[in-house]
Structure formats: structure tokens, C-alpha cells
Motif scaffolding. Structure first.
Motif: not given
Ligand code: RET
Length: 273
Positions: A235-242, A32-35
Motif C-alpha cells: 500500500f505504501l508503494d502504491i502511494g509513494a510510487k504510482y 500483495s505481490f501480484w496486485a
């Protein structure tokens, strides 16, 4: 081994190497970190490329703020992957894991204090905010993250962990108020309502996930295991950031003139009001 020591009630100070080893043994957690480190790297290159022709200083400011998001993220996740910003904390009585040493990813809450203001700065500039609203939302947002950090790090009292959580939620309400009530009106006047409303919905929906997973994860009710909680945040980070940053930058690159025509928020007052 950490779990055994904890079960024996042995108070332990783990070295960073031991924490690093514990992270590496938990493959799901480590992934989850390295992804996200890999994704942040790709995002940085992509966003630099997408903004290469942006000339207007206000549009450039949105671009720089947006670019800071994956830059902070790569640092944040490197802190977690190396064990630097993770601690094993003994939970107070009352907690589902009372007396156990629980892996706490406190680096997340710390780095949110740096990344979330960038997201809000970019959104506010898009909406054509005035300085007062920008100051209000950014300070409330930072306070939300810092008090969330305090909730995670409090080991003396279970009740006070939740009291910190409650304080953090109160700041979150201020953030939601500016996002949902104030800025939509500004965006209307600034001719950015369509893209602003899309990003607003994306942001509000995803941001609600963070306090929910905090409450369900090891920090709160401990219904979810640490690696699952970490993936939820990732996963939230992927949406909220990228996803957020990509949509915003794509729009700004194509509609620079709309941003260029907005009144300045610093230096000349707020002509619209
Ligand atoms: C906490 C726990 C306490 C209550 C509340 C929280 C809200 C956190 C939020 C985080 C958003 C983070 C983002 C990071 C991207 O880099 C601190 C979990 C309300 C909304 C978008």
C-alpha cells in the motif's frame, strides 16, 4: 512443513521451489505481490502515454526517471512472487521469533536501492537542485536501503539488527533534510514550489511508513504477521510510487516550459548560486 522443521530446530536450506510453494500457500501474501505486478504494468503503459509529447530534454529526464519506478517495481515484485528474493532466516536470540525460520522479503530492500533514487532524481530535477544536493540525497538514500537490507539479513545478533536499523535511520535523516530544508528553497526559485511541496508532503509522510512497518513486522518486533507487513509495504508503494508518479507526470506534461527554463545541473555549473 517449514514451521514444523523450524520448531524442531532443524536447520534447513530451502530450495527456491519450496519457497515459491510457501508463498503460493499464503494467499494473502501472494496477493500483495501480484496486485503490485498488475498495477506496475498498468502504470508503465499509462506513464508512457502521458509523456508521449514531452520534448524538452530536462522534462524528458524527469519523465524517464519516473517511468523507471514502475519498471523497477515490476521486477522487484516478480522477484518476490517467484521466491527468488525471499529467504527463510533463523532469527537470533532476543528476537520475538528467536530460533524460528522467518520469511524475509529481502528483495524489497534490494530493489528500493534502485527505485528510490529514481523518485529522488525526479523530485530534485523538479525542484531545480544543484548537483551537490542531488548527490548527497541519492547516496544517503542508497546507503539507507543497503543498511536496511543488512538489518534484515543479520542473523547473528539481535542487537546488531537494530544497530543496522539505527544506521539506516541516520541516512534517512539526511534524505529528509534535503527534502524538507534544501529543495523547498530551490523549488521556490524554480517556480515549481506548489507541485514540489505537494509531492514533498506525500513523499515524507509515506516514506515514514517504511521504517515503522519494518520495526513492527517480522523483521523487527514481530507484532505484525508477514502477510500484513507485506500488504502495508504494498500500500505504501502504491502511494509513494504510482500516485506520486502520476501527479508528477501530469504536472510535467502540462508545464514543460517551466522545467525547460531551469538551469542545467551538469555542465554549466549552477548559475543561480
Ligand atoms: C528501512 C529500515 C531501516 C530504517 C529505515 C528504512 C527506510 C526505508 C524507506 C523506504 C522507502 C521505500 C520506497 C520504495 C518505493 O519504491 C530500510 C525500512 C529508515 C524510507 C519509497
Amino acid at each position: 512443513d517449514v514451521a514444523t522443521f523450524a520448531q524442531l530446530g532443524v536447520p534447513l536450506e530451502m530450495t527456491q521451489t519450496e519457497i515459491y510453494e510457501a508463498v503460493r500457500e499464503n494467499t494473502l501474501l501472494n496477493a500483495s505481490f501480484w496486485a503490485n505486478i498488475a498495477l506496475a504494468g498498468v502504470a508503465i503503459l499509462l506513464f508512457v502515454y502521458m509523456g508521449r509529447n514531452v520534448k524538452d530534454p530536462r522534462a524528458q529526464l524527469i519523465w524517464v526517471a519516473t517511468l523507471m519506478v514502475p519498471l523497477v517495481s515490476i521486477a522487484s515484485y516478480t522477484g518476490l512472487a517467484s521466491g527468488l528474493t525471499i529467504s527463510f532466516l533463523e532469527m537470533p536470540s532476543g528476537h520475538a521469533l528467536a530460533g524460528e525460520e522467518v520469511l524475509t522479503m529481502w528483495g524489497r530492500y534490494l530493489t528500493w536501492t534502485l527505485s528510490t533514487p529514481m523518485i529522488l532524481l525526479a523530485l530534485g530535477l523538479l525542484a531545480g537542485t544543484n548537483l551537490t544536493k542531488l548527490f548527497t540525497i541519492v547516496t544517503a538514500d542508497i546507503a539507507m536501503c543497503v543498511t536496511g537490507l543488512a538489518a534484515a539479513l543479520t542473523t547473528s545478533s539481535y542487537g546488531l539488527r537494530w544497530f543496522w536499523y539505527f544506521i539506516s535511520c541516520t541516512f534517512f535523516l539526511v534524505v529528509l533534510y534535503v527534502l524538507l530544508v534544501e529543495w523547498p528553497k530551490d523549488a521556490e526559485a524554480a517556480n515549481t514550489a506548489e507541485i514540489f511541496n505537494l509531492l514533498k508532503i506525500l513523499t515524507v509522510v509515506l516514506w515514514f511508513g517504511y521504517p515503522i512497518f519494518w520495526a513492527l513486522g517480522a523483521e523487527g518486533l514481530a507484532v505484525l504477521d508477514v502477510a500484513i507487513t507485506s500488504w502495508a509495504y504494498s500500500f505504501l508503494d502504491i502511494g509513494a510510487k504510482y500516485v506520486f508518479a502520476f501527479l508528477l507526470l501530469r504536472w510535467v506534461a502540462a508545464n514543460e516550459h517551466v522545467i525547460a527554463n531551469q538551469p542545467a545541473i551538469i555542465g554549466t555549473g549552477s548559475p543561480r548560486e
